[in-house]
Design a protein around this motif. Structure first.
Motif, PDB file in Angstrom:
ATOM      1  N   LYS A  74       0.821  -1.202   0.000  1.00 31.44           N
ATOM      2  CA  LYS A  74       0.000   0.000   0.000  1.00 31.44           C
ATOM      3  C   LYS A  74       0.862   1.262   0.000  1.00 31.44           C
ATOM      4  CE  LYS A  74      -0.592  -0.001   5.056  1.00 31.44           C
ATOM      5  NZ  LYS A  74       0.350  -1.108   5.314  1.00 31.44           N
ATOM      6  N   THR A  75       0.218   2.367  -0.378  1.00 28.71           N
ATOM      7  CA  THR A  75       0.847   3.683  -0.379  1.00 28.71           C
ATOM      8  C   THR A  75      -0.020   4.637   0.432  1.00 28.71           C
ATOM      9  OG1 THR A  75       1.809   3.347  -2.568  1.00 28.71           O
ATOM     10  CG2 THR A  75       1.587   5.624  -1.823  1.00 28.71           C
ATOM     11  N   ASP A  76       0.616   5.460   1.246  1.00 32.36           N
ATOM     12  CA  ASP A  76      -0.075   6.468   2.038  1.00 32.36           C
ATOM     13  C   ASP A  76       0.676   7.779   1.848  1.00 32.36           C
ATOM     14  OD1 ASP A  76      -1.744   7.762   3.817  1.00 32.36           O
ATOM     15  OD2 ASP A  76      -1.030   6.709   5.597  1.00 32.36           O
ATOM     16  N   ALA A  77      -0.036   8.836   1.507  1.00 35.28           N
ATOM     17  CA  ALA A  77       0.598  10.134   1.267  1.00 35.28           C
ATOM     18  C   ALA A  77      -0.209  11.233   1.930  1.00 35.28           C
ATOM     19  CB  ALA A  77       0.708  10.406  -0.234  1.00 35.28           C
ATOM     20  N   VAL A  78       0.497  12.201   2.531  1.00 37.65           N
ATOM     21  CA  VAL A  78      -0.167  13.335   3.165  1.00 37.65           C
ATOM     22  C   VAL A  78       0.509  14.632   2.748  1.00 37.65           C
ATOM     23  CG1 VAL A  78      -0.948  12.050   5.194  1.00 37.65           C
ATOM     24  CG2 VAL A  78       1.279  13.188   5.241  1.00 37.65           C
ATOM     25  N   VAL A  79      -0.284  15.673   2.663  1.00 38.65           N
ATOM     26  CA  VAL A  79       0.209  17.041   2.517  1.00 38.65           C
ATOM     27  C   VAL A  79      -0.104  17.760   3.815  1.00 38.65           C
ATOM     28  CG1 VAL A  79      -0.021  19.230   1.286  1.00 38.65           C
ATOM     29  CG2 VAL A  79      -0.101  17.066   0.018  1.00 38.65           C
ATOM     30  N   ILE A  80       0.916  18.384   4.410  1.00 43.43           N
ATOM     31  CA  ILE A  80       0.733  19.051   5.694  1.00 43.43           C
ATOM     32  C   ILE A  80       1.155  20.516   5.599  1.00 43.43           C
ATOM     33  CG2 ILE A  80       1.116  16.901   6.956  1.00 43.43           C
ATOM     34  CD1 ILE A  80       3.915  18.064   7.737  1.00 43.43           C
ATOM     35  N   ASN A  81       0.706  21.304   6.582  1.00 40.92           N
ATOM     36  CA  ASN A  81       1.148  22.693   6.670  1.00 40.92           C
ATOM     37  C   ASN A  81       2.134  22.860   7.821  1.00 40.92           C
ATOM     38  OD1 ASN A  81      -0.388  22.766   9.021  1.00 40.92           O
ATOM     39  ND2 ASN A  81      -1.976  24.096   8.165  1.00 40.92           N
ATOM     40  N   ARG A  82       2.525  24.090   8.061  1.00 41.69           N
ATOM     41  CA  ARG A  82       3.561  24.393   9.043  1.00 41.69           C
ATOM     42  C   ARG A  82       3.162  24.009  10.470  1.00 41.69           C
ATOM     43  NH1 ARG A  82       7.848  28.143   8.492  1.00 41.69           N
ATOM     44  NH2 ARG A  82       6.977  28.728   6.465  1.00 41.69           N
ATOM     45  N   ALA A  83       1.861  23.882  10.713  1.00 38.91           N
ATOM     46  CA  ALA A  83       1.374  23.502  12.044  1.00 38.91           C
ATOM     47  C   ALA A  83       1.259  21.993  12.208  1.00 38.91           C
ATOM     48  CB  ALA A  83       0.023  24.156  12.315  1.00 38.91           C
TER      49      ALA A  83
END
Length: 301
Positions: A13-22
């Motif tokens: 499986k693949t898991d991807a996230v986009v996050i911000n500075r917080a």
């Protein structure tokens, strides 16, 4: 742009996230694994994920096989650069799992998912042990367990081993009749299919079926040896800090056996995808202290 991407991909499986500075998750996507040994269309599937997640200022990708086969690694770097630009780093998937589990500190990670490997960092640098692939390695992994369980079941079914509840218990978990076992196995088109049997063996071990307990204990022995070896080569004195990742490590028999050999583990600070996101945040210079890590962990689970 206040957006960075972390991606973790293994054999299943693949898991991807986009996050911000917080440390807040702005976007998340999951897909099948991007194992180049299992599927030639992994670049197209990675491109689909990139399109879903949107533009980012930096990305860290943990990909299977990276750093193991030169031609594959070069291709992964080239594809990633085309999709995410120059601010992308490609790492082995176990490297991002290590970075997340120990939050960048020294210690050992024992990973057992579809494949298996131990990764350590200490006074003598970074060391990896195992991860030689399913054809002649990955001992203790889900694929290794699945293959061993199917082999044992076949021996019970054809009379090479005395009758017991193991073969029929496994077939019941699989939802497969004995005459259809061979067809089921050869219908699997990837390592993930055989690896899926490990979860069924784990349930049989939880029910105290002797053969299942023995298989999971043998897997734990291989994983403990890999962890001990990686720690020694990295210059870590036992008892050293260690943590874990991968589905096999959720098995109670495996965890108990490893604890007996290595001491109590340190719960992972972050899931592997969190390790990739943390590395991406550090790449762009964000503050990534304990508060950031706690916030990120709460977001990604």
């Amino acid at each position: 742009m206040d957006r960075v991407l972390g991606l973790d991909s293994g054999g299943s499986k693949t898991d991807a996230v986009v996050i911000n500075r917080a440390g807040r998750v702005l976007a998340r996507a999951r897909a099948e694994g991007l194992d180049p040994a299992a599927s030639a269309d992994w670049p197209e599937r990675l491109a689909d994920l990139a399109a879903k997640l949107g533009p980012v200022s930096a990305a860290v990708l943990g990909l299977p096989c990276h750093g193991e086969i030169a031609a594959v690694s070069a291709r992964q770097v080239a594809v990633a650069a085309d999709l995410f630009g120059p601010q992308v780093v490609v790492m082995n998937d176990v490297a991002v799992a290590f970075h997340g589990a120990l939050a960048g500190d020294d210690g050992v990670l024992v990973l057992a998912g579809t494949g298996s490997m131990a990764w350590a960092h200490g006074p003598l640098g970074t060391q990896r042990v195992g991860g030689w692939g399913h054809l002649f390695g990955d001992e203790g992994s889900a694929h290794w367990i699945g293959r061993a369980a199917l082999a044992l079941a076949s021996q019970h079914l054809d009379g090479r081993q005395p009758p017991s509840g193991f073969a029929h218990g496994l077939l019941r978990e699989m939802g497969v009749a004995a005459p259809d076992l061979l067809a089921w196995v050869y219908a699997q088109d990837s390592r993930a299919g055989i690896a899926s049997v490990a979860a069924m063996v784990s349930r049989l071990a939880d029910a105290d079926l002797a053969e299942a307990v023995a298989l999971m204990s043998e897997a734990a022995g291989h994983l403990a040896l890999a962890g001990q070896t990686a720690g020694r080569l990295a210059g870590l004195e036992p008892p050293f800090a260690w943590s874990f990742a991968g589905g096999v490590m959720q098995d109670a028999t495996v965890r108990a056996a490893l604890t007996a050999k290595l001491g109590a583990p340190q719960p992972p600070a972050l899931a592997p995808v969190g390790g990739a996101a943390l590395a991406a945040a550090q790449k762009v210079g964000w503050q990534t202290g304990p508060e950031f890590i706690a916030a990120l962990n709460a977001e990604i689970g």
